[in-house]
Design a protein around this motif. Structure first.
Motif, PDB file in Angstrom:
ATOM      1  N   GLY B  97     -32.536  -9.361  -0.563  1.00  0.00           N
ATOM      2  CA  GLY B  97     -33.122  -8.041  -0.320  1.00  0.00           C
ATOM      3  C   GLY B  97     -32.055  -7.003  -0.021  1.00  0.00           C
ATOM      4  N   ILE B  98     -31.062  -7.395   0.762  1.00  0.00           N
ATOM      5  CA  ILE B  98     -29.973  -6.472   1.080  1.00  0.00           C
ATOM      6  C   ILE B  98     -29.217  -6.085  -0.196  1.00  0.00           C
ATOM      7  CG2 ILE B  98     -27.726  -6.314   2.231  1.00  0.00           C
ATOM      8  CD1 ILE B  98     -28.956  -7.937   4.535  1.00  0.00           C
ATOM      9  N   ILE B 152     -40.761 -10.806   2.807  1.00  0.00           N
ATOM     10  CA  ILE B 152     -39.461 -10.625   3.445  1.00  0.00           C
ATOM     11  C   ILE B 152     -38.524  -9.836   2.530  1.00  0.00           C
ATOM     12  CG2 ILE B 152     -37.395 -11.831   4.275  1.00  0.00           C
ATOM     13  CD1 ILE B 152     -39.217 -14.063   5.254  1.00  0.00           C
ATOM     14  N   LEU B 153     -38.508 -10.222   1.271  1.00  0.00           N
ATOM     15  CA  LEU B 153     -37.641  -9.581   0.287  1.00  0.00           C
ATOM     16  C   LEU B 153     -37.964  -8.092   0.155  1.00  0.00           C
ATOM     17  CD1 LEU B 153     -35.469 -10.201  -1.863  1.00  0.00           C
ATOM     18  CD2 LEU B 153     -37.305 -10.623  -3.474  1.00  0.00           C
ATOM     19  N   VAL B 160     -33.274  -1.393   3.665  1.00  0.00           N
ATOM     20  CA  VAL B 160     -31.904  -0.999   3.308  1.00  0.00           C
ATOM     21  C   VAL B 160     -31.911   0.359   2.614  1.00  0.00           C
ATOM     22  CG1 VAL B 160     -29.900  -1.601   1.901  1.00  0.00           C
ATOM     23  CG2 VAL B 160     -31.103  -3.375   3.163  1.00  0.00           C
ATOM     24  N   ARG B 161     -32.971   0.611   1.827  1.00  0.00           N
ATOM     25  CA  ARG B 161     -33.029   1.858   1.061  1.00  0.00           C
ATOM     26  C   ARG B 161     -33.264   3.084   1.924  1.00  0.00           C
ATOM     27  NH1 ARG B 161     -35.600   0.803  -4.172  1.00  0.00           N
ATOM     28  NH2 ARG B 161     -33.980  -0.341  -5.266  1.00  0.00           N
ATOM     29  N   THR B 162     -34.107   2.929   2.951  1.00  0.00           N
ATOM     30  CA  THR B 162     -34.488   4.118   3.701  1.00  0.00           C
ATOM     31  C   THR B 162     -33.508   4.402   4.818  1.00  0.00           C
ATOM     32  OG1 THR B 162     -35.983   2.651   4.869  1.00  0.00           O
ATOM     33  CG2 THR B 162     -36.967   4.166   3.298  1.00  0.00           C
ATOM     34  N   PRO B 192     -35.611  -2.798  11.605  1.00  0.00           N
ATOM     35  CA  PRO B 192     -37.051  -2.764  11.914  1.00  0.00           C
ATOM     36  C   PRO B 192     -37.922  -3.210  10.748  1.00  0.00           C
ATOM     37  CG  PRO B 192     -35.982  -0.731  12.622  1.00  0.00           C
ATOM     38  CD  PRO B 192     -34.969  -1.487  11.813  1.00  0.00           C
ATOM     39  N   MET B 193     -37.603  -2.727   9.535  1.00  0.00           N
ATOM     40  CA  MET B 193     -38.387  -3.128   8.369  1.00  0.00           C
ATOM     41  C   MET B 193     -38.254  -4.627   8.123  1.00  0.00           C
ATOM     42  SD  MET B 193     -40.339  -1.119   6.846  1.00  0.00           S
ATOM     43  CE  MET B 193     -40.595  -1.771   5.207  1.00  0.00           C
ATOM     44  N   LEU B 194     -37.045  -5.116   8.329  1.00  0.00           N
ATOM     45  CA  LEU B 194     -36.783  -6.537   8.113  1.00  0.00           C
ATOM     46  C   LEU B 194     -37.647  -7.385   9.050  1.00  0.00           C
ATOM     47  CD1 LEU B 194     -33.199  -7.692   7.583  1.00  0.00           C
ATOM     48  CD2 LEU B 194     -34.685  -9.089   8.957  1.00  0.00           C
TER      49      LEU B 194
END
Lengths: 286, 271
Positions: B97-98, B152-153, B160-162, B192-194
């Protein structure tokens, strides 16, 4: 006016020589900048030849109608955006990208919520990786103290008030020891009382650190109070409409805002801006 | 602004325990009343225990399963499946995801696959998984992994995007390069999103356990439930249900606590 808060009178660039004899810190020559607006698919001319110089140790404010390109100019001086014509020099070096000789204080304090006050202040130093960690922390602590936040080094931004956060923001900008401080409406989001207090604080900090500053604001009284000169930008595309010398005593306390000369300057600058705003109004209706 | 601080301890002391935890107590009372009603309606013969069992029967069944030790085996098997499947999803989902969030090209290449698989009900993949992995541990791990890895992904990519645009301006103004931008901004602001992704993944993992074991297994909580169901042992089904619901609540609450700790880091929460 609350005199207890600003009881300490401070001199404005007192140790410096008269402006004419001083070296030039920042010089912008015929700066032109275009911006492509994707929404309307047009190339807009934002800056149409700005000539402005700032002497070492001086604070110059920029005022002008909303959307005239003040922020854009400041961002260009910081090197975050490139200009299309002309040149900007700081200490005689042409600016092409951000550098440690300049630091920006943004309106939105933009403190990193995952970093403590101290860690926010040392952020720029961490990126530069020029000094050992212990020295970095020491410098950070000294700056936290300089902006009057002793004891708050380990707090997180969300635990601070708006005024305190803006102090951290200033300390963060000062950390890499920039020669030129670029402030983009840093007090705009603060309440009126805090703002006046922070204005006085800023002068104190600049006095102590001997920095040169370029300050953008919408508040005419703020511009007059802080500056030795106020540059009035025209409506977009921006030119310098007039550079107003602030011939007020160098010791600035809040009481100076009651001085008739202060009022006179305020009227004068207000009229200049209004002329420009009226033009954009007509332009928009055409 | 975050002025909404909890009330001062001094002021709090004057409020009675009841007032402070009113919601909690109301919930507790509701549960107790519900259990009483359940027990009574079965004891009075209003409903047959075969359909709904009863709190006392469930407790008895649980005690028996603990006594004969069968429950530990099922818990161990399901726990292992969960740990392997969820762990694998975390180990693969977060780094991937990162990468997808940070490198536009990697995202462009992988996004069609992720979108397609994310949109597919994972249960539809079960027949394939059985063909590939049989009905032993690997197939359960695969089902749980596939259920969990996408939430999770996707959350990690979004995290990471925001990055706050103002943060990027500050970092660039200090002369940050891409690597520094990634380490000092993208990583912390994705936390936080993670965590939200990890919490969503938990729920999916529990579904995966039950689904996987019901389709074919020889041990595990889900297997125990489907076996008990097939032989009309409602009490044992209920025990399984309680275990699944209980562990789901516990794990989710645990992650919520961690999430709350990092809530301040959330981009849209700052101003």
């Amino acid at each position: 006016m609350d005199q207890t808060q600003t009881g300490i009178a401070f001199e404005h660039n007192s140790a410096q020589q008269p402006a004419s004899a001083r070296s030039i810190k920042m010089a912008a020559r015929n700066v032109r900048l275009d911006y492509y607006n994707e929404r309307i698919g047009q190339l807009l001319n934002v800056l149409a030849g700005i000539d402005l110089s700032v002497h070492t140790g001086e604070l110059v404010s920029i005022v002008g109608p909303s959307g005239c390109g003040k922020s854009t100019f400041l961002t260009a001086v910081d090197g975050l955006i490139s200009i299309d014509d002309g040149e900007i020099r700081v200490d005689d070096q042409i600016i092409t990208k951000p550098g440690p000789d300049r630091a920006m204080v943004f309106q939105n304090d933009s403190l990193f919520p995952w970093r403590t006050v101290l860690q926010n202040v040392t952020y720029g130093l961490e990126l530069q990786q020029k000094m050992p960690r212990a020295q970095m922390l020491e410098r950070g602590r000294a700056l936290v103290e300089l902006v009057g936040l002793q004891g708050f080094g380990d707090h997180y931004p969300h635990e601070l008030s708006g005024g305190m956060r803006q102090r951290v923001n200033i300390a963060r900008a000062l950390a890499p020891d920039p020669q030129l401080l670029l402030l983009d409406e840093p007090f705009a989001a603060l309440d009126a009382q805090t703002r006046e207090f922070m204005q006085a604080e800023l002068l104190k900090i600049l006095e102590r650190t001997q920095k040169t500053a370029l300050f953008i604001t919408h508040q005419i009284d703020e511009a007059i109070f802080l500056s030795s000169r106020v540059a009035v930008f025209s409506a977009r595309p921006a030119r310098i409409k007039e550079i107003v010398s602030i011939d007020l005593p160098k010791q600035r306390t809040l009481a100076i805002k009651l001085d008739p000369r202060f009022r006179h300057l305020q009227d004068h600058i207000w009229r200049l801006i209004e002329e420009e705003s009226a033009q954009t109004g007509m332009h928009n209706h055409a | 602004m975050h002025e909404d601080k909890p009330s001062q301890p001094a002021a709090r002391r004057q409020i009675s325990l009841w007032k402070r935890r009113e919601d909690f107590f109301l919930g507790l009372i509701a549960i107790v009343l519900f259990l009483l009603f359940w027990e009574t309606s079965v004891a009075q013969g209003w409903i047959k225990p075969l359909f709904v069992s009863s709190p006392s029967r469930i407790a008895k069944a649980l005690a028996m399963m603990i006594a004969d030790g069968s429950i530990w085996r099922d818990l161990r098997v399901s726990g292992l499946e969960f740990a392997l499947g969820y762990g694998l999803a975390v180990i693969i989902g977060i780094p991937l995801g990162i990468m997808m969030g940070w490198y536009r090209r990697i995202n462009a290449v992988l996004d069609p696959f992720v979108s397609a698989l994310y949109a597919t009900p994972r249960i539809a993949l079960v027949p394939l998984i059985v063909i590939w992995f049989g009905i032993d541990l690997p197939s359960k791990v695969a089902i749980i992994f596939l259920s969990t890895v996408f939430p999770i992904l996707v959350s990690t990519i979004t995290g990471v995007r925001t990055i706050d645009r103002d943060f990027i301006k500050v970092a660039r103004s200090f002369g940050a390069n891409d690597r520094q931008l990634f380490l000092t901004l993208a990583l912390p602001s994705s936390v936080p999103m993670l965590l939200t992704g990890l919490r969503l993944g938990l729920g999916h993992a529990l579904i995966g356990i039950v689904v996987g074991e019901m389709l074919g297994a020889n041990a595990g909580i889900g297997y125990m439930m489907s076996l008990a169901g097939a032989t009309f042992q409602t009490d044992r089904v209920m025990v399984g249900l309680l275990i699944i619901a209980g562990s789901g609540m516990l794990l989710t609450q645990g992650l919520r606590l961690i999430e709350r700790r990092f809530e301040m880091w959330r981009v849209d929460n700052r101003n």
